[in-house]
Design a protein around this motif. Structure first.
Motif, short mmCIF file in Angstrom:
data_model
loop_
_atom_site.label_atom_id
_atom_site.label_comp_id
_atom_site.label_asym_id
_atom_site.label_seq_id
_atom_site.Cartn_x
_atom_site.Cartn_y
_atom_site.Cartn_z
N LYS A 180 0.86 -1.19 0.00
CA LYS A 180 0.00 0.00 0.00
C LYS A 180 0.89 1.24 0.00
O LYS A 180 1.75 1.39 0.86
CB LYS A 180 -0.87 0.00 1.26
CG LYS A 180 -2.01 -0.99 1.18
CD LYS A 180 -2.95 -0.76 2.35
CE LYS A 180 -3.96 -1.87 2.43
NZ LYS A 180 -4.37 -2.16 3.80
N LYS A 181 0.67 2.10 -0.95
CA LYS A 181 1.58 3.23 -1.15
C LYS A 181 1.69 4.15 0.08
O LYS A 181 2.75 4.68 0.38
CB LYS A 181 1.13 4.06 -2.35
CG LYS A 181 1.32 3.35 -3.67
CD LYS A 181 2.78 3.32 -4.08
CE LYS A 181 3.05 2.30 -5.16
NZ LYS A 181 3.02 0.88 -4.78
N ASP A 182 0.54 4.32 0.78
CA ASP A 182 0.59 5.29 1.87
C ASP A 182 1.15 4.71 3.17
O ASP A 182 1.24 5.39 4.18
CB ASP A 182 -0.80 5.87 2.11
CG ASP A 182 -1.80 4.76 2.41
OD1 ASP A 182 -1.49 3.58 2.09
OD2 ASP A 182 -2.88 5.04 2.96
N GLN A 183 1.51 3.45 3.13
CA GLN A 183 2.02 2.83 4.35
C GLN A 183 3.54 2.82 4.43
O GLN A 183 4.13 2.47 5.44
CB GLN A 183 1.49 1.39 4.47
CG GLN A 183 0.00 1.30 4.66
CD GLN A 183 -0.46 1.96 5.95
OE1 GLN A 183 0.23 1.96 6.95
NE2 GLN A 183 -1.63 2.58 5.89
N ILE A 184 4.14 3.15 3.29
CA ILE A 184 5.60 3.16 3.28
C ILE A 184 6.07 4.52 2.79
O ILE A 184 5.57 5.05 1.80
CB ILE A 184 6.14 2.05 2.36
CG1 ILE A 184 5.84 0.71 3.01
CG2 ILE A 184 7.63 2.19 2.13
CD1 ILE A 184 6.04 -0.45 2.11
N GLU A 185 7.00 5.08 3.48
CA GLU A 185 7.49 6.39 3.10
C GLU A 185 8.98 6.27 2.80
O GLU A 185 9.72 5.64 3.56
CB GLU A 185 7.27 7.36 4.25
CG GLU A 185 7.26 8.80 3.81
CD GLU A 185 7.08 9.73 5.01
OE1 GLU A 185 7.46 10.89 4.89
OE2 GLU A 185 6.59 9.28 6.06
N ILE A 186 9.38 6.88 1.69
CA ILE A 186 10.80 6.85 1.36
C ILE A 186 11.32 8.27 1.39
O ILE A 186 10.86 9.13 0.65
CB ILE A 186 11.02 6.22 -0.03
CG1 ILE A 186 10.50 4.77 0.00
CG2 ILE A 186 12.50 6.23 -0.41
CD1 ILE A 186 10.20 4.21 -1.36
N ILE A 187 12.21 8.51 2.30
CA ILE A 187 12.69 9.88 2.49
C ILE A 187 14.12 9.97 1.96
O ILE A 187 14.98 9.19 2.34
CB ILE A 187 12.66 10.26 3.98
CG1 ILE A 187 11.26 10.04 4.55
CG2 ILE A 187 13.12 11.69 4.19
CD1 ILE A 187 11.20 10.04 6.06
N ASP A 188 14.30 10.93 1.09
CA ASP A 188 15.65 11.16 0.56
C ASP A 188 16.43 11.98 1.58
O ASP A 188 16.11 13.11 1.86
CB ASP A 188 15.53 11.92 -0.77
CG ASP A 188 16.89 12.08 -1.42
OD1 ASP A 188 17.90 11.87 -0.73
OD2 ASP A 188 16.91 12.41 -2.62
N GLN A 189 17.45 11.37 2.13
CA GLN A 189 18.16 12.03 3.22
C GLN A 189 19.50 12.59 2.78
O GLN A 189 20.34 12.90 3.61
CB GLN A 189 18.43 11.04 4.34
CG GLN A 189 17.22 10.74 5.19
CD GLN A 189 17.64 9.92 6.37
OE1 GLN A 189 18.35 8.94 6.22
NE2 GLN A 189 17.20 10.31 7.55
N SER A 190 19.68 12.67 1.48
CA SER A 190 21.04 12.96 1.00
C SER A 190 21.61 14.24 1.58
O SER A 190 22.81 14.44 1.62
CB SER A 190 21.07 13.01 -0.52
OG SER A 190 20.23 14.05 -0.95
N GLU A 191 20.73 15.14 2.03
CA GLU A 191 21.26 16.41 2.49
C GLU A 191 21.52 16.46 3.99
O GLU A 191 22.15 17.38 4.48
CB GLU A 191 20.34 17.54 2.06
CG GLU A 191 20.34 17.71 0.56
CD GLU A 191 19.71 19.00 0.14
OE1 GLU A 191 19.53 19.86 1.00
OE2 GLU A 191 19.41 19.13 -1.06
N THR A 192 21.01 15.53 4.69
CA THR A 192 21.32 15.52 6.13
C THR A 192 21.96 14.19 6.47
O THR A 192 21.44 13.13 6.17
CB THR A 192 20.04 15.67 6.98
OG1 THR A 192 19.07 14.79 6.46
CG2 THR A 192 19.55 17.08 6.98
#
Lengths: 415, 480
Positions: free
Chosen positions: A104-116
């Motif tokens: 389910k798309k809303d159950q997984i979040e992918i956060i791009d952390q390249s800047e921190t």
């Protein structure tokens, strides 16, 4: 090495869009690494595996620059057949594909952390190296109460486009309350002599379950280091399985902090190595509160002049009453040049605990072989049967039936 | 019950904590070449011995104090120590016990080692070391009849230079680690034993160490050589007075077993452990190493470690001869603020070598105990075996128990097995004992003795009784 590092660093930074502050941070880590260099045998944790020497001997000059601007083609034929799964694909250290099609798309979040840069609870020089050179680091969050329907396979692929390179990867996982994730790390390398430096961080909230299977099966000439930090809240469970076999050198480190009551950690591993491979597993299980449990089983089969090292530590602080900690390592040395080193360590500050460890190493039992041969098997068959049974013990500890079958097929263990 | 209570009260305090008011001669304070020459001179040593010391001192100056051990201690000022102290009355060595200063004899009587009576009892030959010098050796004549040499090492240097020259430093070379090298440079006395070919030593040989003077480091050196086919059982005991400052004890013990020889070395270490708050006590940094040089030789270490503020030692066996055997049995008990980092090294070099390690650690109070050991089977040591078992018992949650074994197997025909457990005395066991009328303390004593039984059994009779009592006393007040 210093000038090389500085030059490669400047080139890498140029290709990235980073804030001034991030550049400063990365510079700080670079300086740290330049000061410390690769770990060597003078450091207690690297006593049995002198990484500095290993890199010098196997790779020589290492290049730290990677061009992440051009994309690589994803070869779908390399994907695992017969098991529906989500994918993350790394090719030569560049993330090419993240795919959670089955979820389910809303159950997984992918956060791009390249800047921190997320701070690691590890001040080793390899962590500094990783922080200085990682290109993108993603954080994958599994939302409250969600259990992934299919396992996630992370493909680590390297091909002949690169050689003598240092690749730094970093992934963060956060599992919210009552969630669960099955994760398979699959290494497929056709490249020659690179140094992979991989850092994973797992944050397990209450009642969450993580199953992490690391499979390094395919023959390759790479040198790998992988550090896994697992933070565990109340009632959480982590299961780690390591198949250490394909690479020229491989060191897996598991650092597990059992912070919540009734949390438990399982680490099972197999070394199945030949030639002059050198593999190591180092585990640190920190029991930090009451009623936590850990279980570790490591088995090795060593051929030719291969060398396996197991360093396992169970730490129990004074608050962690009712701890149950167990650790067993067994090794079969098949050749007179093979070597097994172990350092099973207990550090205990609480009295109401049950902690034990065992370690045994030796040759294949001639009596057992004789027994099997007297029942009509030839020497080779008897030997295989015994080794199979010896390793099967660890594979059977895998709690996920789908993955268990996959791994059984992969290493050709028959029941 | 009253009797037992009385006995416990009697023993509760460190009963060896008295000092003997005896005049002593000391070397000037500090560590330098002059002090080493002073020691060598006062002992009337030959040139080769002085050279040995100076070589060690040269090396010592380049060495750094190690700091990898678990128990940390405040830095020792090696220039603030006396390296030589001897009772004045000893200046001219007494010919026999009757010439001995009565105060000294009294001291040993208080320690439970009546040198005089022992002459008559058929028991143990004792070499008593008081501060830096050996004061008396009993049963000399009887041993001489069999060809056994048992004397202070300073005498052996004079009378048997060929033996000392050959074996001294052959197991612990002058180029060894920090404390061993320090000892090689400044050692003052100790025991020497040589058992000739084929002789089975008729009695237990024993050394009793006593530190009396303050501010003194005790550096004794023991060398035991068992020639082909001989056997010897050796006992070592130690005590020191109660003092507020920490005192350093850095001894070296070298054992050499030739073909078919067997050496059994037992220690009951009861140095002053410091008071309840961890003030004072002995730093026991000892190097003990045995070399199974010949075929079929055997060296067995048994130790009961109850004293010292910090114990830091690893009695080791180098199994060089084929078919040689190394054994290590240990009980280590820490209470209050004591710390121990002890264990063994078994280095398998010869074929068919066997070693066995049984270690029992008990920690109580605020103490901290570490078992650290090495089993190393070299590629040539085919068909070798090791079995290791280390168990720890914890009493209370303010103490620590740690196990750090290093296991290296480089030979596919050899087997190593290692087991370790950590636990506490279970409520059920305690309940069972108390139900049958034992008090809590008695129950703990009983259970602890059972826990240690495997090791206690290895001790010679006289020691076993003492050790069993010691185990009980060391844990007084740790229950509840």
């Amino acid at each position: 090495m210093k000038e090389q590092l500085q030059k490669d660093f400047d080139n890498t930074i140029k290709n990235l869009t980073l804030s001034q502050r991030d550049i400063e941070i990365k510079k700080f880590y670079l300086d740290n690494f330049i000061n410390k260099g690769f770990p060597n045998r003078k450091e207690e944790d690297w006593k049995f595996s002198d990484l500095n020497q290993i890199i010098k001997k196997n790779i020589g000059e290492l290049s730290f620059y990677s061009d992440y601007t051009s994309t690589n083609k994803v070869d779908t034929s390399a994907f695992v057949d017969g098991l529906e799964h989500n994918k993350i694909v790394f090719i030569n250290g560049r993330i090419e594909k993240i795919d959670f099609d089955y979820e389910k798309k809303d159950q997984i979040e992918i956060i791009d952390q390249s800047e921190t840069i997320s701070k690691f609870n590890n001040n080793s020089s390899l962590s500094d190296l990783n922080s200085a050179f990682t290109n993108k680091s993603f954080k994958i969050v599994v939302k409250k109460g969600y259990q992934l329907t299919k396992p996630l396979i992370i493909y680590h692929t390297t091909n002949s486009k690169i050689w003598s390179k240092n690749i730094n990867l970093r992934l963060n996982f956060e599992l919210y309350e009552n969630s669960s994730l099955r994760l398979i790390d699959l290494f497929r390398d056709t490249s020659e002599k690179n140094f992979l430096n991989i850092f994973y961080n797992f944050d397990l909230k209450e009642n969450s379950i993580l199953k992490n299977y690391k499979v390094d099966k395919f023959e390759n000439k790479n040198i790998k280091y992988s550090f896994n930090n697992i933070e565990q809240d109340k009632n959480s469970i982590s299961e780690t399985f390591i198949l250490s076999s394909g690479s020229n050198f491989c060191k897996n480190e598991i650092n597990c902090n059992l912070k919540g009551e009734y949390s438990s950690a399982f680490v099972n591993g197999i070394f199945s190595i030949n030639n002059n491979k050198h593999h190591e597993i180092r585990t640190i299980i920190n029991h930090l509160t009451e009623n936590t449990k850990s279980y570790q089983l490591i088995k090795s089969v060593l051929e030719d002049s291969s060398r396996a090292v197991y360093q396992g530590k169970i730490f129990v602080n004074s608050k962690a009453q009712k701890t149950d900690g167990y650790q067993l390592s067994k090794a079969i040395l098949l050749n007179k040049d093979s070597e097994f080193n172990a350092k099973p360590e207990l550090e205990i500050y609480a009295d109401d605990v049950k902690c034990s460890h065992g370690s045994a190493s030796g040759s294949l039992n001639e009596e057992s072989i004789f027994y099997l041969m007297s029942r009509g098997l030839n020497y080779q068959q008897s030997r295989e049967l015994l080794i199979n049974g010896f390793l099967l013990d660890v594979v059977e500890k895998i709690t996920d039936p789908e993955v268990k079958n996959l791994i059984k097929n992969m290493i050709g263990i028959k029941e | 019950m009253d009797n037992r209570q009385k006995e416990i009260d009697n023993l509760k305090d460190y009963k060896y904590g008295f000092t003997t008011d005896i005049e002593s001669t000391r070397a000037p304070k500090g560590l330098n070449e002059d002090v080493i020459r002073f020691i060598s001179n006062i002992k009337k040593e030959p040139q080769w011995m002085l050279d040995f010391r100076l070589k060690a001192f040269e090396r010592f100056k380049q060495l750094k104090e190690p700091d990898w051990q678990k128990p940390k201690y405040p830095k020792i000022d090696y220039q603030d120590l006396y390296y030589y102290s001897a009772p004045k009355s000893i200046k001219d060595k007494p010919k026999n016990l009757d010439d001995l200063d009565p105060k000294l004899l009294d001291t040993y009587k208080k320690l439970g080692i009546p040198l005089q009576e022992q002459k008559r009892l058929n028991g143990i030959a004792v070499d008593a070391v008081f501060d830096s010098v050996s004061v008396a050796t009993t049963f000399r004549e009887e041993l001489t009849k069999q060809g056994i040499i048992f004397c202070p090492i300073s005498e052996a240097i004079q009378n048997h230079p060929e033996l000392v020259k050959k074996y001294l430093g052959s197991v612990i070379p002058v180029t060894d680690h920090f404390f061993a090298t320090l000892n090689s440079a400044v050692f003052t006395d100790g025991s020497f034993a040589y058992i000739p070919e084929g002789v089975r030593c008729p009695m237990e040989l024993s050394t009793y160490f006593r530190i009396n003077a303050s501010n003194t480091g005790q550096f004794e050196r023991t060398l035991i050589v068992a020639d082909k086919g001989s056997y010897v059982s050796y006992l070592e005991g130690c005590t020191a007075p109660m003092r507020d400052e920490n005192q350093l004890h850095a001894a070296n013990v070298e054992l050499v077993a030739l073909d078919d020889a067997e050496i059994k070395y037992s220690t009951v270490q009861n140095w002053y452990p410091g008071d309840k708050d961890g003030k004072g006590g002995i730093y026991n940094f000892v190097t003990k190493r045995g070399l199974c040089k010949g075929k079929n030789s055997k060296i067995s270490w048994t130790q009961v470690e109850t004293g010292s503020a910090i114990t830091w030692k690893y009695p080791s066996c180098i199994l060089k001869g084929d078919n040689s055997v190394g054994e290590f049995y240990s009980i280590a008990i820490t209470n209050n603020h004591q710390k121990a980092d002890t264990g063994t090294k078994m280095i398998h070099l010869g074929k068919n070598t066997k070693s066995k390690i049984i270690s029992k650690g008990i920690s109580a109070g605020h103490s901290d105990m570490t078992y650290r050991g090495l089993v190393d089977i070299s590629p040539k040591a085919a068909n070798s075996n090791n079995y290791t078992q280390c168990d720890s018992l914890l009493m209370g949650n303010k103490c620590g128990a740690h196990t750090v074994p290093y296991i290296k197997n480089k030979n596919s025909e050899s087997n190593i097995a290692h087991e370790a457990t950590t636990s506490k005395i279970s409520e059920e066991q305690l309940h069972y004992c108390q139900q049958r009328g034992l008090s809590a303390e008695e129950a703990v004593g009983l259970i602890v003795n059972g826990f240690c039984k495997e090791v206690l059994q290895q001790l010679p009779m006289e020691f076993a009784v003492e050790a069993q009592k010691l185990v009980g006393i060391s844990l007084e007040g740790s229950v509840g």
